[in-house]
Each structure stands twice: as structure tokens, then as C-alpha cells.
Enzyme design. Structure first.
Site, mmCIF file in Angstrom:
data_model
loop_
_atom_site.group_PDB
_atom_site.id
_atom_site.type_symbol
_atom_site.label_atom_id
_atom_site.label_comp_id
_atom_site.label_asym_id
_atom_site.label_seq_id
_atom_site.Cartn_x
_atom_site.Cartn_y
_atom_site.Cartn_z
ATOM 1 N N GLY A 117 0.719 -1.181 -0.153
ATOM 2 C CA GLY A 117 0.050 0.093 0.086
ATOM 3 C C GLY A 117 0.987 1.214 0.207
ATOM 4 N N CYS A 118 0.344 2.312 -0.622
ATOM 5 C CA CYS A 118 1.177 3.999 -0.420
ATOM 6 C C CYS A 118 1.401 4.281 0.861
ATOM 7 C CB CYS A 118 0.289 4.709 -1.300
ATOM 8 S SG CYS A 118 -1.493 4.559 -0.549
#
Lengths: 346, 346, 346, 346
Positions: free
Chosen positions: A148-149
Site C-alpha cells: 500500500g502507498c
């Protein structure tokens, strides 16, 4: 594998993550772009949906199916959560599958089910090579889960202090401000330009955001202590970029020099993670479009906390750049092939 | 004092804080705007510098001097730090002086000197009437120090939990994202539109920002325990607004209901502080141009922290709105006169 | 009618135009806000949809029906095109109906049908009192069509030069840059913040935008000559505001002094239209949230064209401000009641 | 010249144009970056001023002098107007000098002096290879004047219609909306983020902007008729990009098919100029960071005008990209070396 023969498909090419994967692949010297697929947008031209991808403007999006994705060396999945397992099962083990979605990120089934509410699909090698142990698992892998970012930048920002025993992992606080592309391209009222421009808001507050446990998972590998994180994401008026403010209680006696030394050592050989010179603070603009992560560290002696600021492009190193980096590792190519440390600024 | 006879001067009328004081005074039913003054811009028309203040467009800015400011009932000082003492001394005790600058905010001389590097001028009644004890001190006051923008929202966000003994004040973490007007109107490269648009950055990290001790001072009045805060300000791409993410370790056994009850009780009678309904999160756009503070509270049980999000317009309630609110208190007018809870959105 | 007894309903209160009507009505001294209605959002609280309207946060949106709208002195319609006729027919002639939509703006049925593709409903007094002849028709009216946002600023920018015979109306070119709220609050991909931030685009190019014929209609009333306009709207990355660049061939021998004199004369008595001092150019920020129109005029001798720049807030004077101004005229109140010339800047 | 041996210097490397030249050169396969120089910023690290240029972060800016610039194969000048002549004279004829400034753009001394107010330095081959005749003059050139950003997109947008005799060049109207980087990196109040965000303004109105005569010069080469242009530049709230709305009276009998055919023919072989498919309108986001120009054409039959919309990145193809493209032509390299048609979006 010979570099110029890599045939790649991108599923979910009408969205932001898929579009960014294509943008980066267009600059990759050895890749041949095969199928580009979509769901509701199948049948439309890529040029009408992603007008910045000029060389692919005439490509028509195909429906995302196993048949269409088959026959490629690498398949990037940029799909809504829950769709990856089917393609993973059907595409065969020879194909490198790089999943930009969440399905295979979490190792703990109970945590997955608590935060995603669906059965756990399993876990794949985690595509953050800069964390200890990950690069080896990614090299030659045939299945990779892109992080995930928020976890990308938060984990990189906190890892060296925790791994070096300079910070207490039991009371981490992360507040991360993200551009709107992180919320995707589906039309929603609260993401309209009229709503987001001139405004900052919080969402997913109080431990409910799905990226919280991913940060805990990453950092737990670095310490025997319990990791707890209060994670708050903010939506800020810009299309791209995340700036994460990450704090941890500092272990008694730790100096700023100790901290800087830990970060310098941790990332000395990393091509994409940069500890900025003392006195210079990260800004997301400097990493816009690049695969760089910019970090800076401070010691707040009165508050007895270390504060690390990290900047990343959520779509590039935060998603698609990591995906391409992982493809390089999977295929045995030089890890930085087709990726740039240079941002597009101002 | 009869309401229609209030003669007001604004020193520093070419800047953002001074402009906002004037904007609000133009909507105040009893005020007559007298002298408007500036430093380097003296001699220019207000219309050329503040074109939104149409009714004052033809006013010529006078040089800021005691002579020009004398003869008014109220003088607003929106000047660089360090200039207020002179006018306070020379204007006489009958004049209500409302200082939008920092000079008289801090009570502890040592803290002042550490953070500002100049001799301590003293302290005036602190213009945040919503904190316990402050309103009485402001009523009828002749000298008032308007709070800093970050301390306004951060203090209001944390005060009820601390005052009610539901949160531990010893390890507060505040990350506050501000629009650029908080940095003033002086031309600086890092504040250019080209630099700030599309970018989020941190500054004043690690306990060095001057608003940190002001938050500590405010919250220390509510508890016998030691207050420590890790405060990180962010610069976000919008002209106005602050969104503060404020977290504190929660005291064992505290529930979300306990927390909501504490906030509801603390602000039940306050016209400008609004606890949003459960499930709705503050956004700065909703308070744009208004005197409102929007709050929401969450309990992160895994992280054992309470998280409070607060939104404020840094120029309005964060500076000029508070200043007008304090003028009303000083003069015995209804506190909300000329102020609005309604934001300009979208 | 006694001012404090005006009971007002707003249909379409969940959208941008309806929300702005409510925002302005909250500052109107004589209005009592009655029903607030919506379509799909009926049953939700206004606070959840328009969180900036704090005093109305607990209001529940009712379904838009004639029954709900009946019994008010004034009904504002902020509805999609095509819905006004029904309410106009059913509400009765005593009710003042102010239509923020397009249904009754155009007088020529053929033009309406060409641009809107539906049968012509008719035309009502046109709510731009600053154009010659309009104010009288609006005074005491029971039905009023609020102008389009682009036609408001474009017509005001060009009218004096044309009415004075200083410009040739046969080859007008208008390029008008609008904030995104002009496109409404319905969720559409191309209006996402991720799409509009950092980007300018054109739409409705080549004579197809519905506001083109409205500009022609307005200016045709001022001249016997044929009016032709090339109108191009732009979408720019801001929530509010329109800046219109309006050019016309100049009549031989016309000087800049002639032009300025024409504009000064045309708007000398107008409270909301301001010709800026020579050398100062309009910016939309200065009119943000206000009912002001800022104009400036130049003469390009080499190109033999007059260039007029006009700035307006598309939601305020461009829609809801005009609507309230017209309500005042309809009811015989002072025209500027509840409206401000002061923008919210920066 | 062997490609890997090109030694390049950049003068003015602390500004936006110089920074963009460096960004592009970092992606150019044959270039070796030599001296990077500045004026007031000499002695500082490039990393502190251009943090996005990670590979050059440790470079120290040297003072801009002939000595420092000597010994390179190519020198890019990104300096304020008026400084190029000295370096051109002193560097010798073997060095390729590519001037991103205006000094050598205009051929007519009287026009230069009228608009710039200084003596005319002369003119160099004009770096817009896509206009008829230019490419040949640039191939192998040792001195090149990079076009202004507005003239680049405006000239490309209008040239085919005028060259094909489909449009009357005597009454052109261009309104071009630019991001703020076009105004440079010098700190000025009106360019502060607080001023530009949420606002659109006009400047240089009425035929006084220096890029007006440059557009006239370019288009005059394509026709025997007199060229007149009303040019209005707008400042819009984004860092990069220009969207130009360009209109011309259409010659009687011209159809949209005629127009599209003229544009398709004019740019069929051009790698960087793209006529979009019918129905798709340019947006600056799609060309962000790229060397592409996106065009679309419409015919407004009622207004009897052709309308062409053009999008360009003012710093890339509008300045630095053109500069690198011209370097390639000057050195006999493939023209597109190191340049991309792919934008960074969203």
C-alpha cells in the site's frame, strides 16, 4: 530472459494505478506492452481515458479475462480488491503476477478478515525490497504483492529507528497526507475537485484504515516488541504524493547523530531512498512522478520523540514504481531499470 | 459604549491578518473603521493591495505610528513580532489593544526567550474564550493577546479530553496541516504558487516551532500533570485553513461515549465550537471564512489513543475572527457580533 | 411586505447553487428559511451534505414537491433544467419563484430548442438588473429567471462598449475560465479533484455551449446590429470564480478614455459592478463569495480590439447572489439587502 | 559527434527553465552534465534548490561566467533577458549555444525595441522545428533561440489554418491560460501560493505582452496577408502548463473536414504535435512534463470563426524540451532523443 522480449499485460488499465504502470513501462527499455484491459471501460480507446499515454492512444481496452491476460510474461493486476485470486489460479505458475491491490499483502488471516471483511486469499512476497529480508524473497518471485502507498513511506520512515533500537515501537503515531489519486478514479462526490480544492480533511480515523495493520506487519518484522500505531490519513488538495509524519518515543540517550547514522546506514545502498541533508525537509513535489522516497529525521527532546518525515509519490514508488521495481527483481533485471529518481518539479 | 460609535484602527492592514480583520469589521454592525496603516506599503491604496475590500478601496494606507493610531477606541495590531510593546506603552490605557501577533501570548519569560530569542514583553489576557477561565479575563480587558492559529485549534481539540481526565497529557502528538496564508504575505521563494501547488511539506519539525509551547501553556492550565506535545506543522496547497490531527494516550477504561460526552459538555454553550455528528469528519472547506471550529473525536483501541480532528480557518477564528470576538468581549458587546458560523463552500 | 416575515423555501438544497442560496439567506436580515428540499438526498441532514451551513445542520431535506414548497413567500428553484415549469404552474401567482436554472432565460423558442433540445417553456424577467431595462421588469416580479454564470459576467463586460457604439458586436470573442463548481455536484470522473487539479481544459467549444445564445440575447437588446459571439468556456483548477476575457473590434477612432468613460457611466450607480482603477486587473479571488463584478478595460490598438476582463463568483453574483438580489427587487426591499461586495481573500 | 561525448553546461540552473533543462538532460542518453551555474545562488548545492534532481543533489552551483561555461560542447542559457549576447560573443563559434531567453527571438529590431526597451541583439534560428522552414535552419546550427512558451503553442495551433488559407490572419484572438512557473522563480507577492491558489487573473492585457509580436512574426511567415493578434495571457492556479484558445475568422466555405485535414497534414510527421480525435479536448495535465502539444479544432459556424485549443507544458516543450529538441537538431542526433511524448498524469 532476454530483456527486449518481456511481454507485459496490464489489467485495470483505465484507472490511476494501471495508467501509471503503463506510463512507467513506456519508459522501460525491454518491455513490450501487450494486452491492456478494463472492466466497464472495455471497448474504449486508451487515448480517451489516459490521454497522457500518447504512444498507446489507439489501443482499445479489452475486457479483463484470463484468456486475454494469458500468454504474457508478466501480468500487472490493478484491480479492485478481491479479484486477484482468480487470475492467480488460472494464469499458471510461469507467469509473473504483480498485484497492485491488497489481496496478498497481509500474512495474518484474522487481521485481513477484520479489516477487509472477506476471506483471506493468502500472502505473497511483499514488494518493498528496501525492508530487511524482502529483496531476497522478491528476486525471482512469480507472485508479488505491491505494498500500500501509506505503508510504503511510513514503514521506510520508521524502520531504521526501530530496527536500530532507537525508538519504541509501542506507541507510534503516523499522520499521512495524501493526494487524491490514492482514492482512485471512481466518480464520488467527496472527491470532486470542487470539494477537495482548498480543503484538507481526515478519513479512516481511529484505527480503521486498512493500511494501519500493514504498517504494523512491516515493522513487527524488525523488532521483538509489540508494535502499535495510531494511523491517520489526510486528504489534501493535490493529485499525487504522500507526506507522512511519523513519530515514535525515543529510547533514552538517543541522539540525533545516532538517528541520522541509523538512517544513513539503512539506506546507503538503496537507489531510491534518500535521507536529505540536515536542515532540508521533504516535499512531495520533489518526488512527483519518480521512484524516490525522501526522508528527514528530527529529535524532539522536550517531547521525547523522534519525528521522521517521508515523501513519496503514491502512484509511482507508492504503487506502480514499486510494481516495476519488483518486476525487475522477479525477472533478474537490474532493479532500477526503467525507473527514475528524478521528480517532475515544479 | 454605544455600539455604533466604536472607532477602530488596524495597524498592518496590508497583510493577511490585517486584511482579514478589516473584512470582518466591514460586517460588524457597530464599527467605524478609522486609520488603516502599513509599513512599506504606506501611501498605497488599500484597493491595490486588498482588492476584495471593495468599500475601502480608496483608503490610503498611513504609516504605522502612535499618532496615527491614537484617538481610536480599539486598535488591532497585525504587525511583525516585537513591535507591539511600543504602541501598548504609548497609546494609553483607555484604548483597547488587540494584538494579533505573538508578543504577549506566553506567560513564561524563559520559554518566550528560548523560542523567540528576544526579551519577554509580558503577557496579556489570552484571547481564546472557549478555554476554561479565559472568558472572564477577556471581558472588559484593555489588552488582549490573540492566540496563534495552530494553538487555537489544537488546544480546543485536546482540552476536553485532558480536562476530563480521559487522556494523558504527557505524550501528545499534534500534526497540523495549514494553508499558506499562515506564512504571511512577504514574498519568499518557498511560498510561491509554483512551489506550493501540488506539494505538501513539513517545517519547524522536532519541537522548534513557536506554537508548540503555546499549546503546552494552554493545556497545562487544565491539568496538574506535565504536558508534553510533539508538534509538527505541514504546509498544504490551499490559501486558508488548518486541519489538526491531535492524539493523546487514552486513560484506561475510557470509552468513545465518555469522550463524546466530554466534548459535548465542554462546548455545549459555545457558539463557535461544533462537535460534528458521529461519522462526519471535519474539512477545512466547511469553516472557510467563518469563526467556526469543527471537531470530531475517535478512539483507537488498538493504539490506545484518542484522536481528535479539528478544522479552523487560520485567518478567521485562527486570527482575525478571534480578534473581533475578543473586541466584543472587551467592549461588553454580544460575543458573536459581526461573526458568522457559516463557511464559504465549496 | 414586512421584512422579517419573508418565508423562503429552497428546492435543490443539496447542490452547489442551492447551498449558496442558503448561505446568503442566512445572512439576510429579514428571511425565515422554511422548507429545504432535494431529490435523491431527501431524508438526509443538511449538515451531512452542506457542513458549512452550521445553523441549518440539523435540518432534514424533504422531497421536492409542490406541497412542500407551497406556503412560502419566495421559492428558489435550484433544480436540473426542465423541472421548473411544473412548480411554476402549481405554486400559484402569489408566490415569488426565482429560478436558478435555465428554463426561462431564453426568449426565442427556436434558439432554446436548438441548444436545449426540449420544448420551450417561455421566458421570465431576466435577473440581471444591471443591464438597461431589466431592473424595472424585475421590480415586483413574481417570476424571475436567474442568468447563467458566464452570461452574467460576459454581458456586463461587453454591454457598455456596445451600448455606447464603441465596439462592433458582430465579431465578439469571449473566453471564460470557470471554477469547477459551475459544473455542479454530481459525481463525474472528469470533475474529480485528481483530474482537475493541475490542469486547464476547454469544453463546449465551437459555438455549442448553452450560454452562448444567452450572451447574444443580452447584447442584442443594446444594439440594432447583429451580435455574434465566439464563446469558449475553460475549466480551471479552483472551486469558484469566473474570469472572462471579452474582446470586440473597436470602432474607428475610439480611445481608451472613451471606453473608460462608457464603463464608468454605465455602472456609476451600480452597487455591485466595479470598474477597477487603471492598471489593476481583475482576479477571481477578490470577488470570492461576494456579489461583486470586477471589470477592467484595455484597448489593443495593433489588434484593433477592445479587451475587457471581468471577474465574478459563479455561485454568488453568478447564481445565488443574483437570485437574492432579484428577490429583493421582487419584494421591494433595498436591492443590496443581505449581499456583500466584500470578497473572502486570500 | 559521438553521442556519449556531449558535454553540456547549464547557465541559470537555479531557476525553473534551467532546472527543467537539467531534468531532461538527466534522461538524455548521450549527455554528460558539466557546469551548472547561477547568479545569486552560486555556491549553494543544487539539491537545496532543485531537490527533485536527485542525481545532481551534491553539485555546487558555480558563478555564471564565460570561463565556467567554456569547454563544453553545448551551453544552455536560462538567464534573464539581456545577458546572452556577452556569452555568445565570448564562447566562440564552435560551441552550440541554446538560449532559452528572448534575446534572439525577434527579427525586427524596431519591434524588439518597442516591446523590450533595449537595443536589439539580433536573431538566431528559431527553435520551433514544426513550423515550415525552421527545421532546416536548426539542423547543424550553432546558435538557437528557443521560442517563448505562449508563441510555441499559439503558433502551432494557428499555423495550419493560416498556411492552408482557411483562416483570415487579420483578426486573430488568442487567450492563453498559463501555470505560474511561466512567471519564474523570483519571489514576488502576486505569485505567492496564497494569491494564486483559488484565483484566475489576467495580465499583460491589450497588446503589451512581449509574446504577442512573436506570434505575429511566426504566423507572418505563412501568409502574405497582414497578421494581427489580440493576445491575452491568464495566470491560473497550477504550476505548469498552458492552454491556449486560438480563434480566427474562417474563410467562407471552409468546413470542419477541411480544417481537420489541414491539421492532420501539417503535423502527420511530427513526433510531438498531436491532433486529438474528434470529440476529445486538450487538457494540460495530459502533457505535464512531456514534449507533446495536443491540439483540437472546431468550427463555430454562427460566429464564423475557427477555434483551436492547444495544450503544452510551458517548461517542457514550451521551453526546456524545445531546447533539448534543438540541441538534437544542432548536433545531428535523432530529434526526439531524450524526449518523451508521455505526460505525468493525473
Amino acid at each position: 530472459m532476454h530483456m527486449s522480449s518481456i511481454k507485459v499485460a496490464v489489467a485495470g488499465a483505465s484507472g490511476y494505478a494501471g495508467g501509471e504502470v503503463l506510463r512507467l513501462l513506456l519508459g522501460h527499455p525491454g518491455v513490450q506492452i501487450g494486452a491492456v484491459t478494463a472492466g466497464a471501460n472495455a471497448g474504449e480507446s486508451l487515448g480517451s481515458l489516459q490521454p497522457h499515454l500518447v504512444p498507446l492512444a489507439d489501443r482499445i481496452l479489452e475486457e479483463t479475462t484470463t484468456e486475454v491476460l494469458a500468454g504474457h510474461d508478466v501480468v500487472f493486476l490493478a484491480l479492485p480488491h478481491g479479484q486477484s485470486a482468480q487470475y492467480a489460479a488460472e494464469l499458471g505458475d510461469d507467469v509473473v503476477i504483480i498485484d497492485c491491490g491488497a489481496d496478498y499483502r497481509l500474512t495474518d488471516a484474522a487481521v485481513w478478515e477484520k479489516f477487509y471483511g472477506t476471506p483471506h486469499a493468502g500472502s505473497w512476497p511483499y514488494g518493498l525490497p528496501e525492508l530487511p529480508g524482502n529483496r531476497a524473497a522478491l528476486t525471482g518471485a512469480r507472485r508479488i504483492a505491491v505494498p500500500g502507498c501509506y505503508p510504503t513511506v511510513s514503514s521506510l520512515a520508521l524502520a531504521p529507528a526501530i530496527a536500530a533500537g532507537l525508538a519504541d515501537p509501542g506507541d507510534l503515531v503516523v499522520v499521512a497526507a495524501s493526494g487524491t489519486s490514492g482514492a482512485g478514479k471512481a466518480a464520488k462526490t467527496h472527491l470532486l475537485g470542487s470539494e477537495v480544492m482548498g480543503s484538507v480533511s481526515a478519513y479512516g480515523v481511529g484505527g480503521v484504515h486498512r493500511h494501519g495493520p500493514e504498517i504494523v506487519q512491516n515493522l513487527s518484522r524488525l523488532t521483538d516488541e509489540v508494535v502499535r500505531v495510531s494511523f491517520t490519513p489526510l486528504l489534501v488538495p493535490m493529485p499525487r504524493g504522500i507526506l507522512a509524519t511519523c513519530t515514535a518515543p525515543v529510547v533514552d540517550g538517543t541522539t540525533l547523530d545516532d538517528l541520522r547514522a541509523a538512517y544513513e546506514k539503512a539506506y546507503a545502498e538503496e537507489p531510491f531512498v534518500h535521507l536529505l541533508p540536515a536542515g532540508q525537509w521533504p516535499a512531495t513535489k520533489a518526488v512527483h512522478g519518480s521512484n524516490s522516497v525522501h526522508l528527514q529525521v528530527a529529535l524532539d527532546e522536550a517531547a521525547q520523540r523522534v519525528v521522521v518525515i517521508g515523501a513519496v509519490d503514491n502512484l509511482a514508488k507508492g504503487t506502480a514504481g514499486a510494481a516495476v521495481q519488483c518486476m525487475n527483481l522477479a525477472l533478474g533485471l537490474p532493479e532500477a531499470t526503467g525507473l527514475s529518481t528524478v521528480g517532475v518539479a515544479p
